[in-house]
Design a protein around this motif. Structure first.
Motif, PDB file in Angstrom:
ATOM      1  N   SER A 173     -66.854  -2.025  59.936  1.00 25.06           N
ATOM      2  CA  SER A 173     -68.046  -2.652  60.506  1.00 25.06           C
ATOM      3  C   SER A 173     -68.179  -2.502  62.020  1.00 25.06           C
ATOM      4  CB  SER A 173     -68.063  -4.145  60.158  1.00 25.06           C
ATOM      5  OG  SER A 173     -66.926  -4.802  60.718  1.00 25.06           O
ATOM      6  N   ILE A 174     -67.114  -2.139  62.713  1.00 24.86           N
ATOM      7  CA  ILE A 174     -67.197  -2.079  64.170  1.00 24.86           C
ATOM      8  C   ILE A 174     -68.169  -0.977  64.604  1.00 24.86           C
ATOM      9  CG2 ILE A 174     -65.235  -0.490  64.449  1.00 24.86           C
ATOM     10  CD1 ILE A 174     -64.543  -2.146  67.018  1.00 24.86           C
ATOM     11  N   THR A 175     -68.992  -1.280  65.575  1.00 26.30           N
ATOM     12  CA  THR A 175     -69.931  -0.290  66.095  1.00 26.30           C
ATOM     13  C   THR A 175     -69.228   0.625  67.084  1.00 26.30           C
ATOM     14  OG1 THR A 175     -70.619  -1.655  67.966  1.00 26.30           O
ATOM     15  CG2 THR A 175     -71.811  -1.953  65.868  1.00 26.30           C
ATOM     16  N   ARG A 176     -69.839   1.766  67.317  1.00 30.82           N
ATOM     17  CA  ARG A 176     -69.251   2.697  68.273  1.00 30.82           C
ATOM     18  C   ARG A 176     -69.164   2.072  69.653  1.00 30.82           C
ATOM     19  NH1 ARG A 176     -72.653   7.710  68.310  1.00 30.82           N
ATOM     20  NH2 ARG A 176     -74.032   6.367  69.522  1.00 30.82           N
ATOM     21  N   ALA A 177     -70.207   1.372  70.076  1.00 24.79           N
ATOM     22  CA  ALA A 177     -70.217   0.753  71.405  1.00 24.79           C
ATOM     23  C   ALA A 177     -69.109  -0.281  71.532  1.00 24.79           C
ATOM     24  CB  ALA A 177     -71.574   0.116  71.675  1.00 24.79           C
ATOM     25  N   ALA A 178     -68.910  -1.098  70.494  1.00 25.80           N
ATOM     26  CA  ALA A 178     -67.864  -2.119  70.534  1.00 25.80           C
ATOM     27  C   ALA A 178     -66.482  -1.484  70.543  1.00 25.80           C
ATOM     28  CB  ALA A 178     -68.013  -3.059  69.345  1.00 25.80           C
ATOM     29  N   PHE A 179     -66.317  -0.409  69.789  1.00 26.95           N
ATOM     30  CA  PHE A 179     -65.032   0.293  69.757  1.00 26.95           C
ATOM     31  C   PHE A 179     -64.699   0.850  71.138  1.00 26.95           C
ATOM     32  CE2 PHE A 179     -62.289   3.940  69.231  1.00 26.95           C
ATOM     33  CZ  PHE A 179     -61.394   3.566  68.244  1.00 26.95           C
ATOM     34  N   ILE A 180     -65.657   1.508  71.762  1.00 34.61           N
ATOM     35  CA  ILE A 180     -65.412   2.134  73.060  1.00 34.61           C
ATOM     36  C   ILE A 180     -65.098   1.094  74.132  1.00 34.61           C
ATOM     37  CG2 ILE A 180     -66.537   3.444  74.906  1.00 34.61           C
ATOM     38  CD1 ILE A 180     -67.980   5.024  72.695  1.00 34.61           C
ATOM     39  N   ALA A 181     -65.710  -0.073  74.038  1.00 35.37           N
ATOM     40  CA  ALA A 181     -65.484  -1.119  75.038  1.00 35.37           C
ATOM     41  C   ALA A 181     -64.233  -1.936  74.769  1.00 35.37           C
ATOM     42  CB  ALA A 181     -66.695  -2.049  75.083  1.00 35.37           C
ATOM     43  N   ASN A 182     -63.598  -1.760  73.601  1.00 29.45           N
ATOM     44  CA  ASN A 182     -62.447  -2.582  73.214  1.00 29.45           C
ATOM     45  C   ASN A 182     -61.269  -2.359  74.160  1.00 29.45           C
ATOM     46  OD1 ASN A 182     -59.807  -3.037  71.541  1.00 29.45           O
ATOM     47  ND2 ASN A 182     -61.408  -4.142  70.448  1.00 29.45           N
ATOM     48  N   GLU A 183     -60.710  -3.439  74.675  1.00 29.86           N
ATOM     49  CA  GLU A 183     -59.624  -3.359  75.656  1.00 29.86           C
ATOM     50  C   GLU A 183     -58.342  -2.764  75.089  1.00 29.86           C
ATOM     51  OE1 GLU A 183     -58.917  -4.036  78.853  1.00 29.86           O
ATOM     52  OE2 GLU A 183     -60.998  -4.433  79.417  1.00 29.86           O
ATOM     53  N   GLU A 184     -58.110  -2.959  73.796  1.00 24.45           N
ATOM     54  CA  GLU A 184     -56.841  -2.544  73.205  1.00 24.45           C
ATOM     55  C   GLU A 184     -56.844  -1.128  72.642  1.00 24.45           C
ATOM     56  OE1 GLU A 184     -54.443  -5.824  71.192  1.00 24.45           O
ATOM     57  OE2 GLU A 184     -56.497  -6.410  70.731  1.00 24.45           O
ATOM     58  N   ILE A 185     -58.024  -0.575  72.354  1.00 22.68           N
ATOM     59  CA  ILE A 185     -58.054   0.725  71.692  1.00 22.68           C
ATOM     60  C   ILE A 185     -59.158   1.635  72.217  1.00 22.68           C
ATOM     61  CG2 ILE A 185     -59.643   0.169  69.782  1.00 22.68           C
ATOM     62  CD1 ILE A 185     -57.497   1.509  67.925  1.00 22.68           C
ATOM     63  N   GLY A 186     -60.067   1.092  73.003  1.00 26.24           N
ATOM     64  CA  GLY A 186     -61.193   1.856  73.520  1.00 26.24           C
ATOM     65  C   GLY A 186     -60.940   2.450  74.886  1.00 26.24           C
ATOM     66  N   LEU A 187     -61.997   2.606  75.668  1.00 22.80           N
ATOM     67  CA  LEU A 187     -61.900   3.277  76.962  1.00 22.80           C
ATOM     68  C   LEU A 187     -60.894   2.632  77.917  1.00 22.80           C
ATOM     69  CD1 LEU A 187     -63.118   5.596  78.729  1.00 22.80           C
ATOM     70  CD2 LEU A 187     -64.660   3.853  79.663  1.00 22.80           C
ATOM     71  N   PRO A 188     -60.858   1.298  78.066  1.00 23.42           N
ATOM     72  CA  PRO A 188     -59.859   0.717  78.980  1.00 23.42           C
ATOM     73  C   PRO A 188     -58.427   1.108  78.614  1.00 23.42           C
ATOM     74  CG  PRO A 188     -61.515  -0.916  78.404  1.00 23.42           C
ATOM     75  CD  PRO A 188     -61.759   0.255  77.503  1.00 23.42           C
ATOM     76  N   ALA A 189     -58.129   1.126  77.304  1.00 17.79           N
ATOM     77  CA  ALA A 189     -56.787   1.516  76.859  1.00 17.79           C
ATOM     78  C   ALA A 189     -56.529   2.998  77.123  1.00 17.79           C
ATOM     79  CB  ALA A 189     -56.620   1.206  75.376  1.00 17.79           C
ATOM     80  N   LEU A 190     -57.535   3.832  76.937  1.00 11.31           N
ATOM     81  CA  LEU A 190     -57.385   5.264  77.184  1.00 11.31           C
ATOM     82  C   LEU A 190     -57.102   5.549  78.655  1.00 11.31           C
ATOM     83  CD1 LEU A 190     -60.320   6.563  74.963  1.00 11.31           C
ATOM     84  CD2 LEU A 190     -57.879   6.841  74.514  1.00 11.31           C
ATOM     85  N   ILE A 191     -57.742   4.801  79.536  1.00 10.60           N
ATOM     86  CA  ILE A 191     -57.489   4.974  80.970  1.00 10.60           C
ATOM     87  C   ILE A 191     -56.063   4.562  81.315  1.00 10.60           C
ATOM     88  CG2 ILE A 191     -58.109   4.110  83.264  1.00 10.60           C
ATOM     89  CD1 ILE A 191     -61.029   4.001  82.270  1.00 10.60           C
ATOM     90  N   ARG A 192     -55.611   3.430  80.767  1.00  9.53           N
ATOM     91  CA  ARG A 192     -54.228   3.009  81.014  1.00  9.53           C
ATOM     92  C   ARG A 192     -53.240   4.046  80.494  1.00  9.53           C
ATOM     93  NH1 ARG A 192     -56.344  -1.927  79.169  1.00  9.53           N
ATOM     94  NH2 ARG A 192     -55.290  -1.686  77.157  1.00  9.53           N
TER      95      ARG A 192
END
Length: 308
Positions: free
Chosen positions: A162-181
């Motif tokens: 059910s997760i949307t693409r936008a919510a996935f990308i913004a997710n701190e644990e698995i989305g863009l913030p995590a990818l940057i870390r």
């Protein structure tokens, strides 16, 4: 016993257990396995899903296959080549980040300089492009057991149905913030290792032969330009898609998961900057802002997608 059989044995032995016990034992036993792989590896390559790891591995596979006359269709991930020819290195290709694979990074951090692998590589890619492809991978292609192990360590597990693409990308644990870390942490390891190399996905696009030659030299192999060019052609996106559909490779992970569904193929669009085609302008601008503010500038993604 080949490394892949050890992994399969752990998965099979825990398959009948309740979910909590199953994930706990798999995490512990597979982490130990990956730690041991790291300790004896000659080359460790960190590659997050959707960073072009399959592309790079296919190129390296082809060079070794042709240069050493290997009768194999199994793309290297750990000990496959070393078992066929003792002159070839033991590899670890791993994200070094999620669940049990974090043991790779943890083990490297504890090894003395003299015990470090002789070569360390990071396969980097623009985090915006990874985020979009990782969404498709996590929600539609990744195996249930891998998803279960990742979810078990998340403070707020997500529902892939059910997760949307936008919510996935913004997710701190698995989305863009995590990818940057993730990129920042591995960049720091590259600086500390005497033979660390960052390989950018974008450079494989703009200068594939030159980039592959640099990788092979980093691995201690100086091969003829003709062989490099042939490996580049072999691992081209169109040819990999064809080989994937024909089930050429012995690796199960290099086969399409669902016939007729283009989002379940291993090799998707293989493009640079494609995240802007998928996201709304405001979402793409947010991605750019995050990268400028948080990503290590060593990657060059704070200026343009091609690093120019």
């Amino acid at each position: 016993m080949p490394d892949r059989y050890r992994r399969a044995a752990i998965v099979a032995a825990t398959g009948v257990l309740p979910a909590r016990a199953r994930t706990g034992l798999r995490r512990r036993w597979l982490a130990h396995h990956y730690s041991e792989l790291t300790k004896r590896a000659d080359v460790v390559t960190a590659v997050h899903p959707k960073c072009g790891g399959t592309w790079l591995r296919a190129m390296i596979f082809r060079v070794y296959q042709q240069h050493y006359g290997l009768e194999t269709r199994r793309v290297v991930k750990s000990d496959e080549f070393a078992r066929l020819d003792s002159r070839l290195p033991r590899f670890v290709f791993s994200n070094g980040h999620y669940s049990y694979e974090s043991a790779v990074a943890e083990t490297l951090d504890t090894l003395a300089v003299s015990d470090q692998p002789r070569a360390l590589m990071l396969m980097a890619r623009h985090p915006g492009d990874i985020a979009v492809s990782w969404y498709h991978q996590f929600t539609r292609r990744i195996t249930a057991r891998k998803r279960e192990l990742i979810a078990a360590e998340m403070a707020a597990p997500i529902d892939p149905r059910s997760i949307t693409r936008a919510a996935f990308i913004a997710n701190e644990e698995i989305g863009l913030p995590a990818l940057i870390r993730y990129h920042n942490q591995w960049a720091a390891r590259m600086r500390e290792h005497p033979h660390g190399l960052i390989v950018r996905y974008e450079d494989l696009h703009t200068a594939p032969a030159e980039t592959l030659a640099r990788v092979m030299a980093h691995l201690g192999e100086h091969v003829d330009d003709t062989l490099i060019d042939e490996a580049v052609d072999f691992a081209g996106a169109d040819n990999l898609r064809r080989l994937e559909s024909e089930r050429y490779f012995k690796n199960s992970g290099l086969r399409q998961k669902k016939s007729g569904d283009p989002d379940t193929v291993k090799v998707r669009r293989a493009r640079v900057g494609s995240f802007r085609d998928d996201l709304e302008p405001a979402e793409a601008d947010w991605v750019d802002d995050m990268i400028r503010a948080r990503l290590d500038p060593v990657f060059g993604y704070d200026t343009s997608l091609d690093g120019s």
